[in-house]
Design an enzyme around this catalytic site. Structure first.
Site, PDB file in Angstrom:
ATOM      1  N   ASP A   1       0.858  -1.197   0.000  1.00 40.24           N
ATOM      2  CA  ASP A   1       0.000   0.000   0.000  1.00 40.24           C
ATOM      3  C   ASP A   1       0.887   1.238   0.000  1.00 40.24           C
ATOM      4  O   ASP A   1       1.254   1.725   1.043  1.00 40.24           O
ATOM      5  CB  ASP A   1      -0.912  -0.021   1.228  1.00 40.24           C
ATOM      6  CG  ASP A   1      -1.939   1.093   1.193  1.00 40.24           C
ATOM      7  OD1 ASP A   1      -2.107   1.730   0.146  1.00 40.24           O
ATOM      8  OD2 ASP A   1      -2.597   1.320   2.237  1.00 40.24           O
TER       9      ASP A   1
ATOM     10  N   GLU B   1      -2.839  10.114  -0.629  1.00 38.68           N
ATOM     11  CA  GLU B   1      -4.099   9.352  -0.576  1.00 38.68           C
ATOM     12  C   GLU B   1      -4.441   8.999   0.863  1.00 38.68           C
ATOM     13  O   GLU B   1      -5.587   9.085   1.283  1.00 38.68           O
ATOM     14  CB  GLU B   1      -3.981   8.074  -1.418  1.00 38.68           C
ATOM     15  CG  GLU B   1      -5.299   7.314  -1.593  1.00 38.68           C
ATOM     16  CD  GLU B   1      -5.642   6.374  -0.455  1.00 38.68           C
ATOM     17  OE1 GLU B   1      -6.828   6.025  -0.306  1.00 38.68           O
ATOM     18  OE2 GLU B   1      -4.756   5.993   0.330  1.00 38.68           O
TER      19      GLU B   1
HETATM   20 ZN   LIG Z   1      -3.603   2.698  -0.485  1.00 37.77          ZN
END
Ligand SMILES: [Zn+2]
Length: 439
Positions: free
Chosen positions: A269, A303
């Site tokens: 991620d 993000e």
């Molecule tokens: Zn992410």
């Protein structure tokens, strides 16, 4: 499409880029020096391929994690003179306790409903723990995203709800599936209507420990969190255009987010999403392919802390959405892809069939209609741009997500390359098809 698929499966570029982003640059928290370094690095790599690169400004949060410790100081059955360590991590955006920390009794509830049943004043002056269990069985059956969605609301709103009831701090059970006593961080969002109180995620094991002990009697916890929120930082989305040969003004976005949490090195991620998107440009260059439309690589910034990079893009390109003929984001890890999520006209499913046929050879042929493809491209989706994401095996993603264990070794090179194949083949199909995807 077959040539791109086969090249993606063999080529080490995505893995090498991911290794550099994670092992060499490291965690890329919004506003950090490593995030800035990653922007410069990715831009240089894209320039080296001959893409037209620019950095587009975005103001991003600059939150810095400080000390984060907790000990039980009073509990039923305590051995006199001892304390017991509780493992936790501050939630992103959390305010600090005082430097000495706060000591208070712990109140445990499972969910909003149970909180409602407490007598008035039960939470006032206390540390409130939401011990909402991540549904591991749902995740094991492939519903990792759904399990995450159910639990993450307590991380997002729990601190505000606790503050409204007079709590001095809020803890949430970590949102994730692993059993290795690892806390999972992630953003919490304060409103302006209640005081901001310190917030942290405890490990699943410690959440259950606190619940067990509070059933037996009063439990006091000493909690120290010293994060700081600095002034917003200037940062950037990295944009790299592989110019179209017939309609250079028409663009297909292929993207991932470059920022990460700071506990691990942001491999699954979302270093992986950035690396497989970089690979799309790299393979077009390697194979000498110039599609009719522009393939636009985007590495989104921030993000994790509110998608400020994506918001800046929506403002900067406000007049140009009709020229966005498709957008893809990979932000669900790097496990085996089983197909493509799509969002837009139902006719997109039919349009995608030849793409799915090519991806069948790597087991990625399933087409799934959805409303959400990726956080950073959700604004484009709302503007009617057809949007897409690889469907990924989500059984293990949330074991590592937002923990110190989100590191390079978690990425299987074969699976990473399968995702690169999905991104590259789909980006090419969108950019070179005669009529474009239906919208
Ligand atoms: Zn992410």
């Amino acid at each position: 499409m077959e040539r791109l698929r086969d090249a993606a499966i063999k080529d080490p570029y995505a893995l090498n880029e991911l290794r550099h982003l994670t092992d060499n640059i490291g965690p890329r928290l919004s506003g950090s020096p490593q995030a800035a370094q990653a922007v410069d690095y990715v831009a240089a790599e894209m320039r080296a391929l001959g893409a037209q690169v620019r950095l587009e400004k975005a103001k991003v949060p600059h939150w810095v994690r400080g000390a984060e410790t907790a000990q039980l100081v009073d509990w039923p059955g305590q051995t006199p003179g001892t304390t017991q360590k509780i493992l936790l991590t501050a939630l992103g955006g959390s305010v600090a306790t005082t430097a000495e920390g706060v000591t208070a009794e712990v109140v445990v509830v499972h969910d909003w409903n149970q909180l409602q049943t407490l007598p008035a004043g039960a939470v006032k002056g206390k540390i409130l723990l939401f011990n909402y269990r991540f549904d591991k069985e749902l995740a094991a059956q492939g519903g990792g995203g759904e399990a995450y969605g159910q639990a993450v609301v307590y991380r997002g709103k729990g601190p505000d709800v606790g503050a409204a009831l007079g709590a001095v701090a809020v803890l949430v059970r970590s949102v994730g599936g692993a059993d290795f006593r690892l806390p999972h961080t992630g953003m919490t969002f304060y409103s302006d209507s209640v005081p901001r109180i310190p917030a942290a995620a405890v490990t699943a094991e410690d959440a259950d420990l606190l619940e067990n002990l509070t059933r037996q009697g009063a439990v006091k916890l000493h909690l120290t969190l010293t994060p700081q929120t600095l002034p917003d930082a200037e940062s950037y989305n990295v944009i790299a255009d592989w110019k179209g040969s017939e309609h250079p003004e028409q663009v297909v976005v292929v993207s991932g987010h470059l920022d990460s949490w700071d506990l691990g090195t942001g491999a699954i991620d979302d270093g992986a999403g950035v690396a497989v998107s970089m690979q799309a440009i790299h393979l077009l260059k390697e194979l000498g392919i110039h599609p009719k439309r522009t393939v636009r690589f985007v590495a989104w910034m921030s993000e994790e802390e509110g998608s400020q990079g994506a918001a800046a893009y929506m403002l900067d390109h406000a007049g140009d959405f009709t020229n966005h003929i498709g957008a893809i984001e990979s932000d669900l890890g790097s496990d085996h892809p089983t197909g493509i999520y799509y969002s837009g006209k139902p006719a997109l499913g039919q349009w995608l069939r030849p793409v799915a046929q090519v991806l069948e050879a790597i087991g990625a042929e399933t087409l799934v209609d959805t409303t959400e493809t990726g956080e950073d491209i959700s604004g484009l989706t709302e503007k009617g741009v057809p949007s897409f994401a690889p469907v990924q095996d989500s059984r293990f993603y949330f074991n590592y997500h937002h923990t110190a264990a989100d590191t390079f070794d978690k990425v299987d090179p074969r699976h990473l390359n399968e995702n690169a194949a999905v991104m590259t083949v789909l980006a090419y199909a969108l950019a070179d098809s005669a009529e474009g995807a239906p919208r």
